[in-house]
Design an enzyme around this catalytic site. Structure first.
Site, short mmCIF file in Angstrom:
data_model
loop_
_atom_site.label_atom_id
_atom_site.label_comp_id
_atom_site.label_asym_id
_atom_site.label_seq_id
_atom_site.Cartn_x
_atom_site.Cartn_y
_atom_site.Cartn_z
N ALA A 1 0.85 -0.81 -0.16
CA ALA A 1 0.24 0.14 -0.53
C ALA A 1 0.82 0.45 0.15
O ALA A 1 1.78 0.51 0.68
CB ALA A 1 -0.83 -0.04 1.45
N GLY B 1 0.96 -4.65 1.36
CA GLY B 1 -0.66 -4.46 0.31
C GLY B 1 -0.44 -5.82 -1.35
O GLY B 1 -1.40 -6.23 -1.96
N GLU C 1 -0.76 -9.20 -0.51
CA GLU C 1 -2.28 -9.18 -0.01
C GLU C 1 -3.76 -9.24 -1.68
O GLU C 1 -4.39 -10.43 -2.13
CB GLU C 1 -2.90 -8.27 0.54
CG GLU C 1 -1.79 -8.38 2.24
CD GLU C 1 -2.29 -7.06 3.12
OE1 GLU C 1 -1.81 -6.76 2.71
OE2 GLU C 1 -3.26 -7.54 3.77
N GLU D 1 3.94 -5.63 7.24
CA GLU D 1 3.35 -4.28 8.49
C GLU D 1 3.84 -4.02 9.58
O GLU D 1 3.89 -2.85 9.82
CB GLU D 1 2.17 -4.17 8.22
CG GLU D 1 1.39 -4.40 6.64
CD GLU D 1 1.39 -5.73 5.92
OE1 GLU D 1 2.11 -6.47 6.21
OE2 GLU D 1 1.25 -5.45 4.87
N1 COA Z 1 4.48 2.92 -0.77
C1 COA Z 1 4.94 4.12 -0.79
N2 COA Z 1 6.14 4.51 -1.75
C2 COA Z 1 6.73 3.05 -2.08
C3 COA Z 1 6.19 2.61 -1.45
C4 COA Z 1 5.33 2.04 -0.62
N3 COA Z 1 4.71 0.51 -0.26
N4 COA Z 1 7.21 1.45 -1.91
C5 COA Z 1 8.37 1.96 -1.90
N5 COA Z 1 8.14 3.06 -2.42
C6 COA Z 1 9.09 3.98 -3.00
C7 COA Z 1 9.62 4.81 -2.30
O1 COA Z 1 9.52 5.53 -1.93
C8 COA Z 1 10.63 5.07 -3.92
O2 COA Z 1 10.16 6.40 -3.72
P1 COA Z 1 11.14 7.60 -4.24
O3 COA Z 1 11.82 7.44 -5.43
O4 COA Z 1 10.34 8.83 -5.17
O5 COA Z 1 12.01 7.94 -2.75
C9 COA Z 1 10.62 4.02 -5.19
O6 COA Z 1 9.63 3.44 -4.44
C10 COA Z 1 12.01 2.63 -4.89
O7 COA Z 1 11.98 2.20 -3.75
P2 COA Z 1 12.97 2.40 -3.33
O8 COA Z 1 12.69 1.71 -1.33
O9 COA Z 1 14.13 3.99 -3.14
O10 COA Z 1 13.62 1.16 -3.89
P3 COA Z 1 14.55 0.37 -3.47
O11 COA Z 1 15.12 -0.59 -4.25
O12 COA Z 1 16.16 0.84 -2.16
O13 COA Z 1 14.04 -0.31 -1.87
C11 COA Z 1 11.59 -2.09 -1.16
C12 COA Z 1 12.92 -1.71 -2.18
C13 COA Z 1 10.89 -2.99 -1.72
C14 COA Z 1 12.32 -2.72 -0.43
C15 COA Z 1 11.73 -0.50 -0.36
O14 COA Z 1 10.91 0.40 -1.05
C16 COA Z 1 10.41 -1.57 0.78
O15 COA Z 1 10.59 -1.37 1.75
N6 COA Z 1 9.49 -0.96 0.37
C17 COA Z 1 8.39 -0.98 1.37
C18 COA Z 1 7.66 -2.21 0.77
C19 COA Z 1 6.76 -2.20 2.64
O16 COA Z 1 6.89 -2.26 3.72
N7 COA Z 1 5.60 -2.22 2.24
C20 COA Z 1 3.99 -2.40 2.83
C21 COA Z 1 3.48 -1.76 2.91
S1 COA Z 1 1.97 -1.28 4.24
#
Ligand code: COA
Length: 260
Positions: free
Chosen positions: A66, A112, A115, A135
């Site tokens: 999400a 999400g 999910e 989460e």
């Molecule tokens: N919500 C909003 N933005 C998200 C996102 C999310 N769930 N997941 C990734 N993004 C965005 C990042 O903020 C970043 O945006 P920016 O370039 O404007 O800063 C872009 O997507 C790229 O992500 P980034 O984190 O830089 O890539 P990465 O390769 O370093 O890491 C992940 C990849 C997937 C490990 C990391 O993005 C992450 O942990 N995301 C969240 C996962 C999460 O907790 N999901 C559950 C949500 S309830």
């Protein structure tokens, strides 16, 4: 309808839905969830569509969860409404759909995103995919059905380990857990999804819907799945497709199902 966050294509009775927010790793913001509601509602009603394949744009992510930036300031009521409304409009809509839905998990499927994949009827993954429910690292729990569907798919012990540790698992682990049914090379992912879907949609369409409803019934509190199966089985006998299926078998020819 023109979508901002989804790519839609229909080919050979398969509707492809690609979540197209690659720069945000296809995170599910409000607009994308609203579009998914419309796209799936349309696909389930469209007589030209036999089944749906959903995937994420790019090689990195299916859906990274999400959109965290949208709920950063939510209170209890807003959080409750977020889970309730989206569960109903997107996740339950897909799970209870009358047509098969395959998730082609091309990269990160987190929160999400996992999910969403779990709401689909079948999941296949690229060997590079990573899956998890992170989460609790945000002070939350899964809110789009994850605590329920992961438990159904992999059992309580593995589900709780994944949810409580927030660890990601590899595609190979997901296959071993039963969370996905096939793992293939990334460049073969859509081919495999198509192959599976083309076989499925060559079967009697109304029977596919009846099978999905019957399987779901057994996993729904207060519903007797065996009773649902009896009723759905009986209704099949009233379809043209049943007559065609039996006539084709007896006539040693391929059935031509009409979905009637
Ligand atoms: N919500 C909003 N933005 C998200 C996102 C999310 N769930 N997941 C990734 N993004 C965005 C990042 O903020 C970043 O945006 P920016 O370039 O404007 O800063 C872009 O997507 C790229 O992500 P980034 O984190 O830089 O890539 P990465 O390769 O370093 O890491 C992940 C990849 C997937 C490990 C990391 O993005 C992450 O942990 N995301 C969240 C996962 C999460 O907790 N999901 C559950 C949500 S309830």
């Amino acid at each position: 309808m023109k979508f901002e966050n989804l790519l839609i294509e229909i080919k050979d009775r398969i509707q492809y839905i690609t979540i197209n927010r690659e720069s945000k790793l296809n995170a599910l913001n409000k607009a994308t969830l609203a579009e998914l509601h419309i796209a799936f509602s349309d696909a389930f009603e469209n007589l030209a569509v036999g089944g749906i394949i959903i995937t994420g744009a790019g090689a990195k992510a299916f859906v990274a969860g999400a959109d965290i930036s949208e709920f950063a300031n939510f209170n209890v009521d807003e959080g409750t409404a977020l889970a309730r409304d989206n569960q109903r409009k997107v996740f339950d809509l897909i799970a209870n759909g009358n047509k098969p839905v395959i998730a082609a998990i091309n990269g990160f499927a987190l929160g999400g995103g996992l999910e969403l994949a779990m709401a689909c009827h079948i999941r296949i993954a690229a060997e590079t995919a990573k899956m998890g429910l992170p989460e609790v690292t945000l002070g939350l729990i899964p809110g789009y059905g994850g605590t329920q569907r992961l438990t159904q798919l992999v059992g309580k012990g593995k589900a709780l380990e994944m949810i409580l540790t927030a660890d990601m698992i590899t595609a190979a682990d997901a296959l071993q857990y039963g969370l996905v049914t096939h793992v293939v090379r990334q460049d073969q992912l859509l081919t495999k999804a198509e192959e599976l879907m083309l076989k499925i949609i060559s079967r009697a369409p109304l029977a596919l819907g009846a099978a999905i409803r019957s399987v779901n019934a057994g996993l729904t509190n207060g519903v007797n799945g065996y009773q649902t199966e009896i009723e759905e089985f009986g209704k099949c006998f009233g379809t043209e497709d049943f007559k065609e299926g039996v006539a084709a078998f007896l006539g040693k020819r391929k059935a031509e199902f009409k979905g009637r």
